[in-house]
Design an enzyme around this catalytic site. Structure first.
Site, PDB file in Angstrom:
ATOM      1  CE  LYS A  16      31.940  40.188  52.655  1.00 43.39           C
ATOM      2  NZ  LYS A  16      31.634  40.915  53.918  1.00 43.39           N
ATOM      3  NE  ARG A  89      25.086  39.675  51.649  1.00 49.78           N
ATOM      4  CZ  ARG A  89      26.097  40.488  51.394  1.00 49.78           C
ATOM      5  NH1 ARG A  89      26.726  40.439  50.267  1.00 49.78           N
ATOM      6  NH2 ARG A  89      26.491  41.348  52.312  1.00 49.78           N
ATOM      7  NE  ARG A 126      32.883  50.018  54.368  1.00 50.16           N
ATOM      8  CZ  ARG A 126      32.338  48.827  54.251  1.00 50.16           C
ATOM      9  NH1 ARG A 126      33.054  47.810  53.806  1.00 50.16           N
ATOM     10  NH2 ARG A 126      31.090  48.628  54.591  1.00 50.16           N
ATOM     11  NE  ARG A 159      29.139  49.910  51.346  1.00 49.18           N
ATOM     12  CZ  ARG A 159      29.396  48.611  51.488  1.00 49.18           C
ATOM     13  NH1 ARG A 159      30.602  48.144  51.169  1.00 49.18           N
ATOM     14  NH2 ARG A 159      28.481  47.792  51.939  1.00 49.18           N
ATOM     15  NE  ARG A 170      25.826  46.443  55.450  1.00 46.51           N
ATOM     16  CZ  ARG A 170      26.905  47.225  55.387  1.00 46.51           C
ATOM     17  NH1 ARG A 170      26.822  48.506  55.705  1.00 46.51           N
ATOM     18  NH2 ARG A 170      28.052  46.727  54.985  1.00 46.51           N
TER      19      ARG A 170
HETATM   20  P1  AP5 Z   1      36.055  45.853  54.160  1.00 51.73           P
HETATM   21  O1  AP5 Z   1      37.201  45.091  53.606  1.00 51.73           O
HETATM   22  O2  AP5 Z   1      35.463  46.932  53.347  1.00 51.73           O
HETATM   23  O3  AP5 Z   1      34.917  44.818  54.678  1.00 51.73           O
HETATM   24  P2  AP5 Z   1      33.889  43.886  53.872  1.00 51.73           P
HETATM   25  O4  AP5 Z   1      33.936  42.548  54.496  1.00 51.73           O
HETATM   26  O5  AP5 Z   1      34.139  43.997  52.404  1.00 51.73           O
HETATM   27  O6  AP5 Z   1      32.518  44.574  54.307  1.00 51.73           O
HETATM   28  P3  AP5 Z   1      31.248  45.038  53.458  1.00 51.73           P
HETATM   29  O7  AP5 Z   1      30.530  46.030  54.318  1.00 51.73           O
HETATM   30  O8  AP5 Z   1      31.642  45.478  52.089  1.00 51.73           O
HETATM   31  O9  AP5 Z   1      30.447  43.711  53.386  1.00 51.73           O
HETATM   32  P4  AP5 Z   1      28.924  43.555  53.133  1.00 51.73           P
HETATM   33  O10 AP5 Z   1      28.837  42.105  52.890  1.00 51.73           O
HETATM   34  O11 AP5 Z   1      28.052  44.104  54.175  1.00 51.73           O
HETATM   35  O12 AP5 Z   1      28.642  44.533  51.897  1.00 51.73           O
HETATM   36  P5  AP5 Z   1      28.449  44.243  50.350  1.00 51.73           P
HETATM   37  O13 AP5 Z   1      29.038  45.387  49.626  1.00 51.73           O
HETATM   38  O14 AP5 Z   1      28.877  42.866  50.013  1.00 51.73           O
HETATM   39  O15 AP5 Z   1      36.529  46.436  55.585  1.00 51.73           O
HETATM   40  C1  AP5 Z   1      35.660  47.211  56.398  1.00 51.73           C
HETATM   41  C2  AP5 Z   1      36.446  48.303  57.132  1.00 51.73           C
HETATM   42  O16 AP5 Z   1      37.313  47.691  58.093  1.00 51.73           O
HETATM   43  C3  AP5 Z   1      37.352  49.156  56.234  1.00 51.73           C
HETATM   44  O17 AP5 Z   1      37.378  50.473  56.722  1.00 51.73           O
HETATM   45  C4  AP5 Z   1      38.735  48.507  56.384  1.00 51.73           C
HETATM   46  O18 AP5 Z   1      39.789  49.441  56.206  1.00 51.73           O
HETATM   47  C5  AP5 Z   1      38.676  47.994  57.816  1.00 51.73           C
HETATM   48  N1  AP5 Z   1      39.418  46.750  58.039  1.00 51.73           N
HETATM   49  C6  AP5 Z   1      39.456  45.658  57.209  1.00 51.73           C
HETATM   50  N2  AP5 Z   1      40.184  44.674  57.754  1.00 51.73           N
HETATM   51  C7  AP5 Z   1      40.601  45.149  58.970  1.00 51.73           C
HETATM   52  C8  AP5 Z   1      41.387  44.570  60.031  1.00 51.73           C
HETATM   53  N3  AP5 Z   1      41.878  43.312  59.950  1.00 51.73           N
HETATM   54  N4  AP5 Z   1      41.595  45.315  61.149  1.00 51.73           N
HETATM   55  C9  AP5 Z   1      41.076  46.575  61.250  1.00 51.73           C
HETATM   56  N5  AP5 Z   1      40.343  47.177  60.277  1.00 51.73           N
HETATM   57  C10 AP5 Z   1      40.106  46.462  59.155  1.00 51.73           C
HETATM   58  O19 AP5 Z   1      26.847  44.277  50.215  1.00 51.73           O
HETATM   59  C11 AP5 Z   1      26.117  45.462  50.382  1.00 51.73           C
HETATM   60  C12 AP5 Z   1      24.633  45.207  50.169  1.00 51.73           C
HETATM   61  O20 AP5 Z   1      24.402  44.750  48.818  1.00 51.73           O
HETATM   62  C13 AP5 Z   1      23.997  44.124  51.059  1.00 51.73           C
HETATM   63  O21 AP5 Z   1      23.603  44.635  52.319  1.00 51.73           O
HETATM   64  C14 AP5 Z   1      22.795  43.692  50.193  1.00 51.73           C
HETATM   65  O22 AP5 Z   1      21.766  44.652  50.293  1.00 51.73           O
HETATM   66  C15 AP5 Z   1      23.371  43.753  48.781  1.00 51.73           C
HETATM   67  N6  AP5 Z   1      23.942  42.477  48.363  1.00 51.73           N
HETATM   68  C16 AP5 Z   1      25.257  42.232  48.088  1.00 51.73           C
HETATM   69  N7  AP5 Z   1      25.457  40.946  47.740  1.00 51.73           N
HETATM   70  C17 AP5 Z   1      24.229  40.349  47.802  1.00 51.73           C
HETATM   71  C18 AP5 Z   1      23.775  39.019  47.591  1.00 51.73           C
HETATM   72  N8  AP5 Z   1      24.638  38.037  47.256  1.00 51.73           N
HETATM   73  N9  AP5 Z   1      22.460  38.757  47.758  1.00 51.73           N
HETATM   74  C19 AP5 Z   1      21.592  39.736  48.102  1.00 51.73           C
HETATM   75  N10 AP5 Z   1      21.944  41.016  48.341  1.00 51.73           N
HETATM   76  C20 AP5 Z   1      23.262  41.332  48.189  1.00 51.73           C
HETATM   77 MG    MG Z   2      33.021  44.754  50.774  1.00 47.74          MG
END
Ligand code: AP5
Ligand code: MG
Length: 213
Positions: A16, A89, A126, A159, A170
């Site tokens: 994402k 989510r 990552r 992270r 997660r």
């Molecule tokens: P990346 O693009 O970073 O992936 P992402 O989908 O952004 O993954 P996240 O881990 O950031 O998502 P998340 O939803 O768990 O975390 P968030 O920060 O939202 O890519 C990942 C890796 O893969 C990178 O190394 C990249 O280079 C590689 N890659 C990408 N595309 C690729 C491809 N096509 N092929 C190969 N490699 C690739 O949330 C974190 C925490 O915050 C949650 O756990 C929760 O505690 C809290 N939180 C956030 N939002 C909410 C909400 N709405 N409600 C409640 N709690 C929340």
């Molecule tokens: Mg992200």
């Protein structure tokens, strides 16, 4: 130029944040990641940051209203077009986003579909640059200089919630909560599914086609 609001849906590590940065550069979107907003509160040591730190470190969800308020405080929908990354989510958050933020604005919800098992390796490799927002991967997108951001030169960060145990939690949380979100957007005729297991540039190409359609 961006027209519709975009909601990016997908498991942890599905790409994402990576794809959002391409859309920002090419279409002029504003990227709103609730994960980034919450991590910034933690880094600043605010009251909110202290409240959510343990929840995020364990890989659980912060409560809906806390995240909604943070989102609203950082959102100017009258003047800007957004990519919502990480919100909603669960089914309740999907309703809250529509009622309190989108309010009938033209929206596309794009689901990054892929097999969860393949994501563990992506996430544990990552590394991120908090200031520039660049996202690296030790296997598929390593920085030119080890441990340093290509763009800003800042130190790269692993992270705290990117360890295997937390990532598995997660994934479980995602599996348990995504169904009603997909149902919500499907019922509104706003859902598009993309195969996110392909190489990043192929996903970007499909995404641009969806957005330009
Ligand atoms: P990346 O693009 O970073 O992936 P992402 O989908 O952004 O993954 P996240 O881990 O950031 O998502 P998340 O939803 O768990 O975390 P968030 O920060 O939202 O890519 C990942 C890796 O893969 C990178 O190394 C990249 O280079 C590689 N890659 C990408 N595309 C690729 C491809 N096509 N092929 C190969 N490699 C690739 O949330 C974190 C925490 O915050 C949650 O756990 C929760 O505690 C809290 N939180 C956030 N939002 C909410 C909400 N709405 N409600 C409640 N709690 C929340
Ligand atoms: Mg992200």
């Amino acid at each position: 130029m961006a027209r519709e609001q975009i909601v990016l849906l997908g498991a942890p590590g599905s790409g994402k944040g990576t794809q959002a940065s391409h859309l920002v550069k090419e279409f002029g979107y504003n990227h709103l990641s609730t994960g980034d907003l919450l991590r910034s509160e933690i880094a600043k040591g605010t009251e909110l940051g202290q409240k959510v730190q343990g929840i995020i470190d364990a890989g659980n969800l912060v409560d809906d209203m806390t995240v909604l308020e943070l989102l609203k405080a950082n959102c100017d929908l009258e003047n800007k077009v957004y990519i919502f990354d990480g919100f909603p989510r669960n089914g309740e958050q999907a309703k809250l986003l529509e009622e309190h933020v989108l309010k009938g604005a033209a929206t596309k919800a794009i689901y990054f579909d892929m097999d969860l098992e393949h994501l563990i390796e992506r996430i544990t490799n990552r590394r991120v640059a908090p200031k520039s927002g660049e996202i690296y991967n030790l296997l598929t997108r390593p920085p030119k200089i080890e441990g340093k951001c290509d763009v800003s030169g800042e130190d790269l960060v692993h992270r705290k919630d990117d360890n295997e145990e937390t990532v598995r939690n997660r994934m479980n949380v995602f599996r348990d909560t995504i169904g009603p979100v997909l149902d919500f957007y499907e019922s509104q005729g706003q859902l598009v599914r993309l195969d996110a297991s392909r190489p990043s540039d192929e996903v970007t190409k499909s995404l641009k086609e969806v957005i330009s359609a």
